[in-house]
Write an enzyme that holds these catalytic residues in place. Sequence first.
Site, PDB file in Angstrom:
ATOM      1  N   TRP A 162       0.727  -1.058  -0.173  1.00 12.46           N
ATOM      2  CA  TRP A 162       0.107  -0.089  -0.026  1.00 12.46           C
ATOM      3  C   TRP A 162       0.884   1.124  -0.051  1.00 12.46           C
ATOM      4  O   TRP A 162       1.893   1.121   0.604  1.00 12.46           O
ATOM      5  CB  TRP A 162      -0.808  -0.162   1.192  1.00 12.46           C
ATOM      6  CG  TRP A 162      -1.920   1.046   1.542  1.00 12.46           C
ATOM      7  CD1 TRP A 162      -2.784   1.752   0.499  1.00 12.46           C
ATOM      8  CD2 TRP A 162      -1.857   1.865   2.662  1.00 12.46           C
ATOM      9  NE1 TRP A 162      -3.165   2.845   1.089  1.00 12.46           N
ATOM     10  CE2 TRP A 162      -2.919   2.856   2.160  1.00 12.46           C
ATOM     11  CE3 TRP A 162      -1.291   2.074   3.845  1.00 12.46           C
ATOM     12  CZ2 TRP A 162      -3.253   3.759   3.189  1.00 12.46           C
ATOM     13  CZ3 TRP A 162      -1.832   2.719   4.857  1.00 12.46           C
ATOM     14  CH2 TRP A 162      -2.916   3.948   4.399  1.00 12.46           C
ATOM     15  N   ASP A 243      -1.000  -5.698   8.936  1.00 10.06           N
ATOM     16  CA  ASP A 243      -1.992  -4.604   8.622  1.00 10.06           C
ATOM     17  C   ASP A 243      -3.253  -5.217   8.299  1.00 10.06           C
ATOM     18  O   ASP A 243      -3.482  -5.907   7.280  1.00 10.06           O
ATOM     19  CB  ASP A 243      -1.474  -3.826   7.397  1.00 10.06           C
ATOM     20  CG  ASP A 243      -2.244  -2.656   7.336  1.00 10.06           C
ATOM     21  OD1 ASP A 243      -3.367  -2.318   7.672  1.00 10.06           O
ATOM     22  OD2 ASP A 243      -2.007  -1.829   6.287  1.00 10.06           O
ATOM     23  N   LYS A 279     -13.461  -0.339   5.563  1.00 11.96           N
ATOM     24  CA  LYS A 279     -14.122  -1.125   4.381  1.00 11.96           C
ATOM     25  C   LYS A 279     -15.010  -2.085   5.136  1.00 11.96           C
ATOM     26  O   LYS A 279     -16.358  -2.270   4.423  1.00 11.96           O
ATOM     27  CB  LYS A 279     -12.926  -2.269   3.854  1.00 11.96           C
ATOM     28  CG  LYS A 279     -11.623  -1.243   3.267  1.00 11.96           C
ATOM     29  CD  LYS A 279     -12.011  -0.183   2.595  1.00 11.96           C
ATOM     30  CE  LYS A 279     -10.870   0.115   1.706  1.00 11.96           C
ATOM     31  NZ  LYS A 279      -9.941   1.028   2.577  1.00 11.96           N
TER      32      LYS A 279
END
Length: 432
Positions: A162, A243, A279
């Site tokens: 990311w 993560d 999300k």
Amino acid sequence: MQLQRSTGRCASRIGRDGVRVARPAAHIVRASKFDAVEMAPPDPILGVSEAFRKCTDPKKLNLGVGAYRTEDLQPYVLPVVKKAEQKIVAKGENKEYLPIEGLDAFRKATVDLLLGASHPAIKEGRVAVLQALSGTGALRVAAGFIARFFKGATVYISNPTWGNHKNIFNDEGVKWANYRYFDAETVGLDFKGMMADLEAAPAGSVVLLHGCAHNPTGIDPTPEQWGQIAELCKRRGLLPFFDVAYQGFASGSLDTDAAAPRLFVDAGLEVIVAQSYSKNLGLYGERVGATVVVTSDKEGAGRVLSQLKKIARPLWSNPPLHGARIAAEVVNDAALFEEWKGEMAGMAGRIARVRGELRQSLESKAPGKDWSFITKQIGMFSFTGLSPAQCDVMTNKHFVFMTKDGRISLAGLNSAKVDYLANAIVDSFKSA
């Protein structure tokens, strides 16, 4: 401050004797103290949405930012979130500051989701939990913790990863290095290269791992491979740092998507975890997340939490209240929790469906290429293998807005646009 005097039209003043006296006008030009500040480049991810908004072509498609969209390509507020908000309003609670560590009901809920409510680490008090500003804030606090208490340690980051990971560690002055992850030839995981790089990492290094639905590739290790990674970390004295941005959103199952961090904790490893609810609950703008550290004993967890709070204090002092209440309400209410699991499965299912449709369309338009990677990948994103030049063709010719690394967000695709996207991908592969 620099002053520049120039003479322009004449002005006048009244003298002591009452006679008007002419004098030159002084025009002062002040140089700004901010003249040396350079214009920063657009964010490589969020800048995609800025460019999309400026585009006027009706065919335009935004596959840049990772945010879920309905089949009509509209933002989606989960029904369970609306119900939770109604319950919160009905309680008539105040808007006082939270403690630095956050809302207790949320902190309990988030670690229960991560490890399972009956996990021994929770019962033994070996888990430090700090509510944070979504995944980014959770990562930033953890990076600050590493900078202070693992001085000189290198954080090993997958290549690719990311885009904000490197920014976060750079801003905290933490050294990082890449480990191999993506195999361009197979459009799959370079597990052999990954293991070789981690084997060579010095003891005491930190390994940043994506808990599920690797961003940007959508390629995860198998359960067997996760076991080998855990064994390597334990043997080599590496600190795993997960993560976890997509728990429940990747496969549709909270337990399946938490399998990797649970495996590591069950193997006796201490871990750091950054969690996000952007999300899986659609709380993008509420900034809800947590920094979680699982230690080997209760006393250690207490010391760690005290330092996490110390780091958070000058960053945001107290975390936001509303989103944490929503998450806690959903997780801690049995009926809402079951409804939420169904809604997550629905979102994950829609993305899986358009994955299958895109692969089928690509195979019909370019049968000579192996497109199976589209459905082998998981989660919100697909790593297409398009080069930066080919991504430019996607955007400039076909008005498909995406990041330059070839990542597309399938959460922003619907069935009606599948063939259009497939045509753009095939043409772009041929054009550059």
